[in-house]
Write a protein that holds these residues in place. Structure first.
Motif, mmCIF file in Angstrom:
data_model
loop_
_atom_site.group_PDB
_atom_site.id
_atom_site.type_symbol
_atom_site.label_atom_id
_atom_site.label_comp_id
_atom_site.label_asym_id
_atom_site.label_seq_id
_atom_site.Cartn_x
_atom_site.Cartn_y
_atom_site.Cartn_z
ATOM 1 N N ALA A 21 -3.684 7.286 5.992
ATOM 2 C CA ALA A 21 -3.660 5.824 5.926
ATOM 3 C C ALA A 21 -4.689 5.303 4.931
ATOM 4 N N SER A 22 -5.875 5.924 4.893
ATOM 5 C CA SER A 22 -6.939 5.453 4.000
ATOM 6 C C SER A 22 -6.597 5.652 2.533
ATOM 7 N N GLY A 23 -5.653 6.531 2.232
ATOM 8 C CA GLY A 23 -5.254 6.771 0.845
ATOM 9 C C GLY A 23 -4.114 5.891 0.390
ATOM 10 N N HIS A 24 -3.672 4.971 1.255
ATOM 11 C CA HIS A 24 -2.517 4.122 0.922
ATOM 12 C C HIS A 24 -2.798 2.652 1.237
ATOM 13 N N ILE A 25 -4.022 2.229 0.953
ATOM 14 C CA ILE A 25 -4.403 0.836 1.198
ATOM 15 C C ILE A 25 -3.640 -0.103 0.269
ATOM 16 N N ILE A 26 -3.483 0.296 -0.999
ATOM 17 C CA ILE A 26 -2.769 -0.565 -1.962
ATOM 18 C C ILE A 26 -1.339 -0.793 -1.501
ATOM 19 N N GLU A 27 -0.672 0.274 -1.069
ATOM 20 C CA GLU A 27 0.722 0.133 -0.603
ATOM 21 C C GLU A 27 0.801 -0.769 0.629
ATOM 22 N N GLN A 28 -0.185 -0.688 1.491
ATOM 23 C CA GLN A 28 -0.169 -1.521 2.689
ATOM 24 C C GLN A 28 -0.402 -2.990 2.344
ATOM 25 N N ILE A 29 -1.281 -3.255 1.401
ATOM 26 C CA ILE A 29 -1.506 -4.634 0.949
ATOM 27 C C ILE A 29 -0.218 -5.208 0.353
ATOM 28 N N GLU A 30 0.456 -4.406 -0.462
ATOM 29 C CA GLU A 30 1.709 -4.885 -1.081
ATOM 30 C C GLU A 30 2.773 -5.145 -0.018
ATOM 31 N N PHE A 31 2.800 -4.326 1.016
ATOM 32 C CA PHE A 31 3.764 -4.528 2.096
ATOM 33 C C PHE A 31 3.471 -5.836 2.838
ATOM 34 N N VAL A 32 2.197 -6.117 3.065
ATOM 35 C CA VAL A 32 1.818 -7.377 3.726
ATOM 36 C C VAL A 32 2.259 -8.561 2.874
#
Length: 492
Positions: A128-139
């Motif tokens: 999860a910590s390696g995919h913060i950018i993807e999570q921000i884009e999903f939000v």
């Protein structure tokens, strides 16, 4: 590739469905992995073995499977999905370590335990910590779709707005009235419009260690967000199977479905597969009850509830003896029975390797293949596979005693079928074999040496020595079976 028709129980539709992958010959599977802030425990074993079984089975049929199993190393809060201290950050603070030091240590512990259980590595294991950018884009996508709102630097999912267009609660069968009635009011929930809304992004308090910049605040993603972001990144916006333990059905998977549907405009996973829980002497496992058992404690026998140590393959066999959707109750008696059953099965495999062929067959090995294939195709019915194998262990013993015979082709077919289901599909291994656990097996050669001496005593008509060796082996739990051409033995 085999054209076997498989049925899987789809939790989303609450029925068995014929499995048809979105792309012929290929399967995308996402399974929720561990939160790495403590030693892997008995509760980790069941989903790991269940989805390893599915992974192995699909591959045995010829499917190319991309199996993604995540590592949760950020965003899983101590008290609630939205409130409390991050579990890894808390461990780091108490032990004066960097959070990623804690995450790495327990991830490695988890991997070693999975290796012991003979669980195959997934195709991809994202953190999860390696995919913060993807999570921000999903939000951002959810905000743009109108299903989320900002409040004091945090972003919350608007469950009521989503429910007006979609159906929140369809996985778990809950409705908003039930959820509202059973939702606890916690300090700090005033940022939400409603108590059942959940965090997509949380603004970090000044003392919060794990934090990243975002358009809204320095903070961290909500626990549910990682799976939506990482599953679609590696498997696409539509994929075949999403799995996990039944304890994740609500709120985690329910929220994940809502997030993904809000962002994408459609469901992401076609089949939702959930394994049931392990209980201990009829109770739910928990540290407060004193029945929380780590896998290392099981392997060493060091927990107060354990009568003995249990090998990794005993644990795996114990899990496979029950259907994955049934509750599995742990007890010393159940594990001891599993230990004996596993030994019986491995003895059958060993005996099969020694059998010679005959001119004609009196039994049909195709019957075993049919039973095992039908059981696995019926929602991964591993108990029925094991039952069929046990029936054939009896026939294998008859073959060894000369009561039944197999022609050469049928003998090879039987050996191939047994190997496929025991080792390739069920994922068992012979722990007695030299090097099975990275070391030497001393028991087997010593027992064989004693039994060779017993055979010599019998040849010399020294019945007293022969009986004494047999009786002393029986006293320590080794049952001797005399054969026409020698002997066999197994643990009682």
């Amino acid at each position: 590739m085999e054209t076997t028709k498989i049925s899987l129980y789809n939790t989303l539709t609450r029925r068995k469905e014929e499995f048809e992958p979105l792309t012929p010959g290929r399967v995308g599977m996402y399974v929720c992995g561990p939160t790495v802030y403590g030693d892997p425990h008995l509760g980790h074993a069941r989903p790991a073995v269940t989805f390893d079984l599915l992974f192995r089975y699909l591959r045995s049929l010829g499917y190319k499977v991309r199996y993604v199993r995540n590592i949760t190393d950020v965003g899983h809060l101590e008290h609630d999905a939205d409130q409390g201290e991050d579990k890894i950050a808390k461990k780091a603070r108490l032990e004066q370590l960097e959070p990623m030091e804690v995450a790495h240590y327990y991830t490695e512990r988890y991997h070693r335990a999975m290796d012991e259980l003979n669980v195959l590595s997934p195709s991809i294991e994202p953190h999860a910590s390696g995919h913060i950018i993807e999570q921000i884009e999903f939000v951002k996508r959810i905000l743009d779709a109108g299903f989320a709102y900002e409040s004091n630097g945090s972003i919350y999912f608007d469950v009521e707005a989503y429910n007006r267009k979609h159906d929140y609660g369809r996985l778990s069968g809950r409705n908003l009235d039930d959820i509202l009635t059973n939702t606890r009011e916690l300090d700090g929930q005033s940022d939400k419009r409603r108590s059942f809304d959940f965090a997509l992004w949380k603004k970090a308090s000044p003392e919060h260690i794990m934090r990243w910049p975002s358009p809204w605040s320095d903070g961290f993603p909500g626990w549910h967000m990682e799976c939506s972001a990482m599953s679609t990144k590696y498997l696409g916006e539509r994929f075949d199977i999403h799995g996990g333990g039944m304890d994740l059905m609500f709120p985690h998977h329910e929220c994940e479905i809502a997030q993904s549907t809000a962002a994408l405009g459609h469901d992401s996973a076609k089949y939702w597969v959930h394994n049931n829980m392990i209980t201990i002497n009829g109770q739910k496992m928990g540290k407060s009850l004193g029945n929380f058992i780590t896998l290392e404690e099981l392997f060493t026998g060091s927990h107060k509830l354990l009568a003995q140590a249990y090998s990794p393959m005993t644990i795996r066999f114990f899990v496979l003896q029950a259907h994955y959707r049934s509750t599995l109750d742990f007890s010393n008696e159940a594990l001891q029975a599993a230990e004996k059953g596993l030994d019986r099965l491995m003895k059958g495999v060993e005996t099969l390797a020694k059998i010679g062929s005959a001119a004609a067959s009196t039994v049909d090995p195709a019957e075993l293949e049919r039973r095992c294939a039908a059981a696995m195709a019926d929602d991964l019915n591993s108990p029925m596979v094991i039952s069929a194998l046990f029936d054939w262990v009896r026939i294998i013993n008859q073959l060894a005693d000369g009561q039944q015979t197999l022609a050469a082709d049928d003998l090879e077919r039987l050996r191939a079928t047994v190997h496929r289901y025991v080792f390739d599909v069920l994922g068992l291994k012979d722990e007695k074999a030299a090097g099975a656990q990275g070391g030497r097996d001393l028991v087997t050669p010593l027992v064989n040496l004693l039994l060779d001496q017993r055979m010599k005593a019998k040849a010399d008509r020294d019945w007293a020595t022969s009986d004494r060796i047999r009786d002393e082996l029986t006293a320590i739990g080794i049952r001797v079976k005399d054969r026409k051409d020698g002997y066999d033995w197994e643990l009682e």
